[in-house]
Design a protein around this motif. Structure first.
Motif, PDB file in Angstrom:
ATOM      1  N   GLU A  54       1.201  -1.105  -0.184  1.00 44.46           N
ATOM      2  CA  GLU A  54      -0.090   0.197  -0.305  1.00 44.46           C
ATOM      3  C   GLU A  54       0.749   1.461   0.154  1.00 44.46           C
ATOM      4  O   GLU A  54       0.184   2.140  -1.152  1.00 44.46           O
ATOM      5  CB  GLU A  54      -0.515   0.221   1.078  1.00 44.46           C
ATOM      6  CG  GLU A  54      -2.238  -1.034   0.992  1.00 44.46           C
ATOM      7  CD  GLU A  54      -2.805  -0.852   2.309  1.00 44.46           C
ATOM      8  OE1 GLU A  54      -2.765  -0.251   3.789  1.00 44.46           O
ATOM      9  OE2 GLU A  54      -3.737  -1.955   2.467  1.00 44.46           O
ATOM     10  N   MET A  55       1.729   1.224   0.846  1.00 41.74           N
ATOM     11  CA  MET A  55       3.133   2.348   1.019  1.00 41.74           C
ATOM     12  C   MET A  55       3.699   2.540  -0.412  1.00 41.74           C
ATOM     13  O   MET A  55       3.131   3.678  -0.912  1.00 41.74           O
ATOM     14  CB  MET A  55       3.785   1.811   2.287  1.00 41.74           C
ATOM     15  CG  MET A  55       5.093   3.352   2.370  1.00 41.74           C
ATOM     16  SD  MET A  55       5.912   2.901   3.823  1.00 41.74           S
ATOM     17  CE  MET A  55       4.708   2.668   4.617  1.00 41.74           C
ATOM     18  N   ALA A  56       4.169   1.610  -0.886  1.00 41.85           N
ATOM     19  CA  ALA A  56       4.635   1.813  -2.344  1.00 41.85           C
ATOM     20  C   ALA A  56       3.588   2.196  -3.576  1.00 41.85           C
ATOM     21  O   ALA A  56       4.182   3.014  -3.843  1.00 41.85           O
ATOM     22  CB  ALA A  56       5.142   0.067  -2.627  1.00 41.85           C
ATOM     23  N   ILE A  61       5.396   3.585  -6.610  1.00 38.37           N
ATOM     24  CA  ILE A  61       7.061   2.655  -6.134  1.00 38.37           C
ATOM     25  C   ILE A  61       6.148   1.174  -6.837  1.00 38.37           C
ATOM     26  O   ILE A  61       5.386   0.628  -6.578  1.00 38.37           O
ATOM     27  CB  ILE A  61       7.936   2.730  -5.015  1.00 38.37           C
ATOM     28  CG1 ILE A  61       8.459   3.632  -5.176  1.00 38.37           C
ATOM     29  CG2 ILE A  61       8.904   1.348  -4.951  1.00 38.37           C
ATOM     30  CD1 ILE A  61       8.609   4.236  -3.664  1.00 38.37           C
ATOM     31  N   GLU A  62       6.869   0.906  -8.217  1.00 40.05           N
ATOM     32  CA  GLU A  62       6.234  -0.764  -7.863  1.00 40.05           C
ATOM     33  C   GLU A  62       7.098  -1.431  -7.041  1.00 40.05           C
ATOM     34  O   GLU A  62       8.079  -1.674  -5.976  1.00 40.05           O
ATOM     35  CB  GLU A  62       7.864  -0.993  -9.423  1.00 40.05           C
ATOM     36  CG  GLU A  62       7.512  -2.367  -9.729  1.00 40.05           C
ATOM     37  CD  GLU A  62       7.954  -3.437 -10.959  1.00 40.05           C
ATOM     38  OE1 GLU A  62       7.541  -4.620 -11.140  1.00 40.05           O
ATOM     39  OE2 GLU A  62       8.502  -2.051 -11.381  1.00 40.05           O
TER      40      GLU A  62
END
Length: 191
Positions: A54-56, A61-62
């Motif tokens: 989730e943060m990525a 971000i992949e």
């Protein structure tokens, strides 16, 4: 003025202490959760995966580990030595202190996460009693054979996979819904 008082009045020292406090507070909070007796490692691993994904995604971000590679460049006689580049005090602190701590923290967290994944690969079938009870016999055998390989050195093994298979197959049939937490299962086996 003593050295301790001088350092405590130093802005870099105070900033460093604040950074360390925040890092250690976060690590301590997670560590306490991971050490609680009712913590399920499979749930923790799933939670880590999901929250990290989730943060990525939020940061565009992949969500996958990237291969690290070092870039080496031949130094020529006319190159400026990196020590000769002038940095402001803030840049020096950011590069030599903050980013160093950040890199060390990230490296430590990555290695712990990889350890958890390794434990899950070895013992994951035992983490959740509900999943354990629903495993088919062929799946159960596959896990035990894999576990025997992992716990072997040369021709010697710490376990007999067939003996373990028969005991855990029996345990699987005996377990009730009330005996579902790892500590409860161990206490049941002990009795």
């Amino acid at each position: 003025m003593c050295l301790a008082t001088y350092e405590m009045e130093n802005f870099e020292f105070l900033l460093g202490m604040n950074i360390w406090y925040d890092i250690l507070f976060a690590v301590n909070s997670v560590s306490k959760i991971m050490q609680s007796k009712d913590m399920h490692i499979d749930v923790a691993i799933d939670h880590l995966r999901e929250s990290t994904k989730e943060m990525a995604i939020e940061m565009d971000i992949e969500p996958k580990f990237s291969e690290k590679r070092k870039i080496h460049r031949k130094k020529h006689f006319y190159d400026i030595d990196s020590d000769e580049i002038a940095h402001s005090a803030e840049d020096f602190f950011r590069i030599d202190y903050f980013l160093y701590i950040l890199n060390q923290s990230i490296s430590s967290i990555e290695s712990r996460f990889e350890q958890f994944l390794e434990y899950e690969n070895m013992f994951g079938f035992l983490f959740d009693s509900n999943k354990f009870k629903t495993l088919r016999e062929d799946e159960l055998k596959k896990y035990y054979i894999n576990l025997e390989k992992i716990l072997s050195f040369e021709d010697h093994s710490d376990i007999d996979c067939l003996d373990l298979f028969s005991k855990l197959k029996l345990l699987k049939e005996i377990l009730t819904n009330e005996i579902n937490a790892p500590l409860k299962i161990l206490n049941y086996i002990k009795r």
